[in-house]
Design a protein around this motif. Structure first.
Motif, PDB file in Angstrom:
ATOM      1  N   GLY A   1       0.781  -1.282   0.093  1.00  0.00           N
ATOM      2  CA  GLY A   1       0.077   0.074   0.002  1.00  0.00           C
ATOM      3  C   GLY A   1       0.780   1.056   0.016  1.00  0.00           C
ATOM      4  O   GLY A   1       0.541   2.190  -0.783  1.00  0.00           O
ATOM      5  N   ALA A   2       1.985   1.422   0.905  1.00  0.00           N
ATOM      6  CA  ALA A   2       2.871   2.394   0.983  1.00  0.00           C
ATOM      7  C   ALA A   2       3.494   2.561  -0.547  1.00  0.00           C
ATOM      8  O   ALA A   2       3.505   3.870  -0.909  1.00  0.00           O
ATOM      9  N   VAL A   3       3.882   1.683  -1.184  1.00  0.00           N
ATOM     10  CA  VAL A   3       4.609   1.853  -2.324  1.00  0.00           C
ATOM     11  C   VAL A   3       3.525   2.177  -3.515  1.00  0.00           C
ATOM     12  O   VAL A   3       3.877   3.209  -4.137  1.00  0.00           O
ATOM     13  N   ALA A   4       2.501   1.628  -3.320  1.00  0.00           N
ATOM     14  CA  ALA A   4       1.404   2.066  -4.286  1.00  0.00           C
ATOM     15  C   ALA A   4       1.139   3.615  -4.251  1.00  0.00           C
ATOM     16  O   ALA A   4       0.833   4.226  -5.105  1.00  0.00           O
ATOM     17  N   HIS A   5       0.784   3.867  -2.953  1.00  0.00           N
ATOM     18  CA  HIS A   5       0.243   5.177  -2.894  1.00  0.00           C
ATOM     19  C   HIS A   5       1.286   6.102  -3.211  1.00  0.00           C
ATOM     20  O   HIS A   5       0.949   7.243  -3.902  1.00  0.00           O
ATOM     21  N   LYS A   6       2.682   5.947  -2.925  1.00  0.00           N
ATOM     22  CA  LYS A   6       3.598   7.056  -3.325  1.00  0.00           C
ATOM     23  C   LYS A   6       3.732   6.781  -4.935  1.00  0.00           C
ATOM     24  O   LYS A   6       3.706   7.903  -5.613  1.00  0.00           O
ATOM     25  N   ALA A   7       3.513   5.895  -5.664  1.00  0.00           N
ATOM     26  CA  ALA A   7       3.420   5.601  -6.871  1.00  0.00           C
ATOM     27  C   ALA A   7       2.604   6.541  -7.645  1.00  0.00           C
ATOM     28  O   ALA A   7       2.719   7.289  -8.636  1.00  0.00           O
ATOM     29  N   ILE A   8       1.336   6.434  -6.967  1.00  0.00           N
ATOM     30  CA  ILE A   8      -0.103   7.075  -7.710  1.00  0.00           C
ATOM     31  C   ILE A   8       0.304   8.488  -7.489  1.00  0.00           C
ATOM     32  O   ILE A   8      -0.100   9.388  -8.169  1.00  0.00           O
TER      33      ILE A   8
ATOM     34  N   LEU B   1       6.395   4.305 -12.616  1.00  0.00           N
ATOM     35  CA  LEU B   1       6.070   4.922 -11.376  1.00  0.00           C
ATOM     36  C   LEU B   1       6.214   4.109 -10.239  1.00  0.00           C
ATOM     37  O   LEU B   1       6.847   4.820  -9.073  1.00  0.00           O
ATOM     38  N   VAL B   2       6.359   2.634 -10.143  1.00  0.00           N
ATOM     39  CA  VAL B   2       6.621   1.991  -9.145  1.00  0.00           C
ATOM     40  C   VAL B   2       8.082   1.934  -8.665  1.00  0.00           C
ATOM     41  O   VAL B   2       8.332   2.173  -7.720  1.00  0.00           O
ATOM     42  N   ASP B   3       8.844   1.759  -9.746  1.00  0.00           N
ATOM     43  CA  ASP B   3      10.202   1.890  -9.806  1.00  0.00           C
ATOM     44  C   ASP B   3      10.696   3.402  -9.310  1.00  0.00           C
ATOM     45  O   ASP B   3      11.779   3.209  -8.243  1.00  0.00           O
ATOM     46  N   ALA B   4      10.152   4.337  -9.429  1.00  0.00           N
ATOM     47  CA  ALA B   4      10.469   5.712  -9.073  1.00  0.00           C
ATOM     48  C   ALA B   4      10.226   6.007  -7.542  1.00  0.00           C
ATOM     49  O   ALA B   4      10.645   6.352  -6.683  1.00  0.00           O
ATOM     50  N   ALA B   5       8.846   5.009  -7.149  1.00  0.00           N
ATOM     51  CA  ALA B   5       8.571   5.279  -5.789  1.00  0.00           C
ATOM     52  C   ALA B   5       9.404   4.439  -4.962  1.00  0.00           C
ATOM     53  O   ALA B   5       9.846   4.998  -3.987  1.00  0.00           O
ATOM     54  N   LEU B   6       9.909   3.151  -5.511  1.00  0.00           N
ATOM     55  CA  LEU B   6      10.802   2.444  -4.602  1.00  0.00           C
ATOM     56  C   LEU B   6      12.031   3.380  -4.412  1.00  0.00           C
ATOM     57  O   LEU B   6      12.613   3.252  -3.241  1.00  0.00           O
ATOM     58  N   GLU B   7      12.568   3.891  -5.430  1.00  0.00           N
ATOM     59  CA  GLU B   7      13.827   4.556  -5.280  1.00  0.00           C
ATOM     60  C   GLU B   7      13.537   5.888  -4.419  1.00  0.00           C
ATOM     61  O   GLU B   7      14.480   6.049  -3.329  1.00  0.00           O
ATOM     62  N   SER B   8      12.457   6.429  -4.539  1.00  0.00           N
ATOM     63  CA  SER B   8      12.191   7.723  -3.380  1.00  0.00           C
ATOM     64  C   SER B   8      12.093   7.161  -2.174  1.00  0.00           C
ATOM     65  O   SER B   8      12.555   7.920  -1.204  1.00  0.00           O
ATOM     66  N   LEU B   9      11.086   6.218  -1.725  1.00  0.00           N
ATOM     67  CA  LEU B   9      11.216   5.552  -0.457  1.00  0.00           C
ATOM     68  C   LEU B   9      12.355   5.270   0.181  1.00  0.00           C
ATOM     69  O   LEU B   9      12.697   5.169   1.409  1.00  0.00           O
ATOM     70  N   ALA B  10      13.387   4.489  -0.615  1.00  0.00           N
ATOM     71  CA  ALA B  10      14.488   3.904  -0.325  1.00  0.00           C
ATOM     72  C   ALA B  10      15.625   5.238   0.155  1.00  0.00           C
ATOM     73  O   ALA B  10      16.300   4.759   1.169  1.00  0.00           O
ATOM     74  N   ARG B  11      15.220   6.364  -0.456  1.00  0.00           N
ATOM     75  CA  ARG B  11      16.285   7.403  -0.069  1.00  0.00           C
ATOM     76  C   ARG B  11      15.716   8.160   1.207  1.00  0.00           C
ATOM     77  O   ARG B  11      16.503   8.757   1.773  1.00  0.00           O
ATOM     78  N   GLY B  12      14.658   7.892   1.686  1.00  0.00           N
ATOM     79  CA  GLY B  12      14.129   8.286   2.762  1.00  0.00           C
ATOM     80  C   GLY B  12      14.740   7.883   4.062  1.00  0.00           C
ATOM     81  O   GLY B  12      15.300   6.687   4.151  1.00  0.00           O
ATOM     82  N   ASP B  13      14.456   8.376   5.194  1.00  0.00           N
ATOM     83  CA  ASP B  13      14.560   7.886   6.474  1.00  0.00           C
ATOM     84  C   ASP B  13      13.908   7.282   7.148  1.00  0.00           C
ATOM     85  O   ASP B  13      14.023   7.008   8.597  1.00  0.00           O
ATOM     86  N   SER B  14      12.632   6.704   6.590  1.00  0.00           N
ATOM     87  CA  SER B  14      11.778   5.933   7.283  1.00  0.00           C
ATOM     88  C   SER B  14      12.253   4.544   7.248  1.00  0.00           C
ATOM     89  O   SER B  14      13.180   4.131   6.797  1.00  0.00           O
ATOM     90  N   SER B  15      11.293   3.900   8.216  1.00  0.00           N
ATOM     91  CA  SER B  15      11.720   2.514   8.642  1.00  0.00           C
ATOM     92  C   SER B  15      11.525   1.634   7.159  1.00  0.00           C
ATOM     93  O   SER B  15      12.221   0.486   7.005  1.00  0.00           O
ATOM     94  N   LEU B  16      10.334   2.053   6.333  1.00  0.00           N
ATOM     95  CA  LEU B  16      10.578   1.460   5.133  1.00  0.00           C
ATOM     96  C   LEU B  16      11.416   1.522   4.224  1.00  0.00           C
ATOM     97  O   LEU B  16      11.949   0.655   3.344  1.00  0.00           O
TER      98      LEU B  16
END
Length: 326
Positions: free
Chosen positions: A99-106, A122-137
């Motif tokens: 859900g978190a990845v899909a919401h970010k991609a949307i 979009l999903v690849d861009a979302a995964l890259e963006s989330l991986a750069r963040g400081d969240s637990s995900l």
């Protein structure tokens, strides 16, 4: 979304049936937006703070009681399971992260500069963006096994494709906003209500309500619980701004089903009473008002995934009966 915006958007002939259904259900269809009393915000805040004054005394502004939809859902569901989950260390896995990845991609897709971005992009861009963040995900994405990442990518692509297949293109004039955080401080900041909406369309104009709050769901349907979540968001919106949203909608990406309801003062009063009762019960379960209350067992569909089901006679009986009725 306003009627003017709907009239200026691409003709419905270019939309599939699911997309036309979303527009028809969420648009005003020529009706004027409802208006609300200018004193609604202060009245609701006064009711909340009066009912929760004794709870607030147990907390400080430096360590407030935080309440979101998860805490409210927990105390109105099986309290034994909820308290057990609170004690466990959270662990990411593909189904949970979907859900978190899909919401970010949307979110990225709505704001993408080029037209019609492909869901995998979009999903690849979302995964890259989330991986750069400081969240637990982000930390989990950096360390997870390749098979987990591949499974997550596939699940998220399916959800993102479902959204863009079933939703009409979101026009800028509809003011779409994603992952909008909201916070309401009560009783001098001793109690904090918080949440994040997946998607909002439109906005309030004075006392005229023309905002739609949408929750996007990738899991199984729980219409009653999901309606309660959105009513909580509507209450926060009203206490924060003074004007409620016009409509609340839960959209199930897997089935393209839409559950929606109009917002009125009766709905807000129901949400307020549930919020007050939920906060008081949460405080009682954690021993803030007296010795900790005994948690209640409430068997239901979640029993099938509950970690305690092996030792819960009530849960096993409920599942056996449900299986027998299939």
């Amino acid at each position: 979304m306003s009627e003017d915006a709907a009239q200026k958007s691409p003709p419905s002939a270019g939309l599939n049936e699911a997309q036309r259904a979303v527009r028809a259900r969420l648009g005003r269809q020529g009706a004027e937006p409802p208006t609300f009393d200018v004193g609604l915000r202060s009245r609701l805040r006064h009711q909340l703070e009066s009912a929760l004054a004794d709870v607030a005394e147990e907390f400080g502004v430096d360590r407030p009681l935080f309440i979101g939809k998860r805490q409210l859902a927990g105390v109105f569901g099986c309290e034994v399971s909820f308290l057990h989950e609170e004690e466990q260390e959270f662990a990411w896995r593909p189904q949970v992260a979907r859900g978190a990845v899909a919401h970010k991609a949307i979110e990225l897709g709505i704001n993408w500069r080029s037209p019609d971005p492909a869901p995998p992009e979009l999903v690849d861009a979302a995964l890259e963006s989330l991986a750069r963040g400081d969240s637990s995900l982000g930390g989990w994405l950096d360390q997870c096994a390749e098979v987990d990442r591949a499974e997550l990518r596939g699940l998220a692509i399916n959800s993102v494709a479902a959204f863009f297949d079933c939703w009409p293109p979101l026009q800028r004039r509809w003011r779409p906003a994603t992952e909008s955080s909201s916070r309401v401080e009560l009783c001098g900041g001793r109690i904090v209500l918080g949440g994040k909406t997946d998607l909002t369309l439109g906005r309030a104009e004075g006392t005229a309500a023309d905002k739609v709050i949408v929750d996007l769901k990738t899991g199984w349907r729980q219409p009653r619980a999901h309606r309660d979540d959105l009513r909580f968001y509507a209450l926060m919106e009203t206490v924060k701004l003074g004007t409620p949203p016009r409509k609340l909608a839960t959209y199930y990406l897997d089935s393209a089903d839409l559950d929606d309801e109009e917002v009125d003062e009766d709905l807000l009063e129901v949400a307020l009473r549930r919020t007050v009762d939920g906060i008081r019960r949460y405080a009682e379960l954690h021993g803030h008002l007296s010795p900790a209350a005994e948690p209640a067992k409430r068997p239901g569909p979640p029993c099938r995934w509950c970690a305690l089901r092996g030792d819960c006679a009530e849960g096993q009986e409920h599942l056996a009966q449900a299986d027998a009725e299939r």
